[in-house]
Enzyme design. Structure first.
Site, short mmCIF file in Angstrom:
data_model
loop_
_atom_site.label_atom_id
_atom_site.label_comp_id
_atom_site.label_asym_id
_atom_site.label_seq_id
_atom_site.Cartn_x
_atom_site.Cartn_y
_atom_site.Cartn_z
N CYS A 1 -108.87 -21.95 67.95
CA CYS A 1 -108.57 -22.69 66.73
C CYS A 1 -107.91 -23.99 67.15
O CYS A 1 -106.88 -23.98 67.84
CB CYS A 1 -107.60 -21.85 65.88
SG CYS A 1 -106.95 -22.68 64.44
N CYS B 1 -112.81 -28.69 64.76
CA CYS B 1 -112.33 -27.45 64.14
C CYS B 1 -113.39 -26.42 64.48
O CYS B 1 -114.59 -26.70 64.39
CB CYS B 1 -112.20 -27.63 62.63
SG CYS B 1 -112.12 -26.08 61.70
N1 DGL Z 1 -110.69 -22.89 62.79
C1 DGL Z 1 -109.49 -23.67 62.52
C2 DGL Z 1 -109.46 -24.86 63.52
O1 DGL Z 1 -110.17 -24.88 64.51
C3 DGL Z 1 -109.36 -24.28 61.16
C4 DGL Z 1 -109.50 -23.47 59.94
C5 DGL Z 1 -108.24 -23.41 59.13
O2 DGL Z 1 -107.86 -24.40 58.48
O3 DGL Z 1 -107.61 -22.37 59.18
O4 DGL Z 1 -108.69 -25.76 63.32
#
Ligand code: DGL
Length: 272
Positions: A74, A190
């Site tokens: 993430c 993201c």
């Molecule tokens: N998958 C998360 C990232 O890479 C973002 C999703 C979220 O906002 O929780 O930042």
């Protein structure tokens, strides 16, 4: 190669599957635990201190299950929490995810590269870690940064319900500010975004850049293992149900239906 190695991977939701799938493509004979912290989704709209607290809690669960390497799959959690995780567990290797800003220094790997932007959640975009990385790798600021308030949630909905007309309209609206930039390449900052990379490319008529292959290479380096490709299932925990389940390649493939398939060895470079 140590066949008893167990890797822990987490994200706020399903975004980390874009990283998990690359790791499963490359890394063999390891066990994988994946935690989707969907009870606390989205990280991208939370305060730094809250994401740090959740990341510490999730890491604690993974370490208690015997994971010896943690992938923070993430960008948002990497941006605000990985330093404190490393501080708390100095003996555990943590691999984070950052947007691959370094494309301009490797332009031979990105045919037709001309104009580039990077998209992130608001939390990542506002973080000191992202700003420092961007300034260091792109001091001339030739790569425009755009925060996408709703895109990760749109991805979650598309993967749950399929691409219906209402979601298509929402996606088009969210991507609209990028259209006038006339980009050749878009860096996906993201982990949710690569899951719909084919839809983003079709909508904006450009190529996307995803970090998954670079992260998988880093994991391979640390584990000193290579690709026998026999890693076909993983344990999955959603924090809204708190039940561990076994998930296989079919489940993963269904989530990857709007992503792009990458060449296993096409990515050898990292930002640093
Ligand atoms: N998958 C998360 C990232 O890479 C973002 C999703 C979220 O906002 O929780 O930042």
């Amino acid at each position: 190669m140590d066949c008893n190695k167990k890797i822990g991977i987490f994200d706020s939701g399903i975004g980390g599957f874009s990283i998990l799938s690359e790791i499963m493509r490359k890394v063999s004979s390891v066990e994988i635990d994946y935690i989707s912290d969907d009870a606390f989704y989205p990280y991208g709209e939370k305060a730094d201190s809250e994401v740090i607290k959740r990341s510490q809690m999730i890491t604690g669960i993974l370490l208690n299950r015997g994971c010896s390497l943690i992938v923070v799959a993430c960008n948002s959690a990497t941006a605000v929490a990985i330093a404190s995780l490393r501080g708390e567990y100095p003996k555990i290797p943590f691999v984070g995810v950052e947007p691959y800003i370094n494309v301009l220094n490797h332009n031979n790997q990105f045919p037709g590269i001309k104009k580039v932007a990077v998209i992130t959640t608001e939390l990542t975009g506002n973080s000191a870690k992202f700003k420092t990385l961007k300034q260091k790798i792109d001091p001339a600021n030739s790569i425009q940064h755009v925060s996408m308030p709703k895109l990760a949630s749109i991805v979650e909905e598309i993967l749950q319900s399929g691409l219906n007309q209402a979601l298509k309209t929402e996606l088009t609206g969210e991507l609209e500010p990028l259209k006038s930039l006339h980009l050749s390449h878009l860096i996906l900052g993201c982990t949710h975004y690569p899951l719909i990379a084919s839809l983003i490319e079709a909508e904006l008529n450009l190529s996307t850049v995803s970090p998954g292959p670079y992260v998988a290479n880093r994991v391979m380096d640390i584990l000193a293992t290579s690709g026998d490709k026999d890693c076909s299932s993983f344990s999955y925990l959603s924090t809204s149900s708190m039940n561990w389940e076994r998930r296989g390649a079919d489940y993963l493939n269904s989530l990857l239906r709007y992503s792009l398939q990458t060449e296993p060895d096409s990515a050898n470079q990292q930002n640093h």
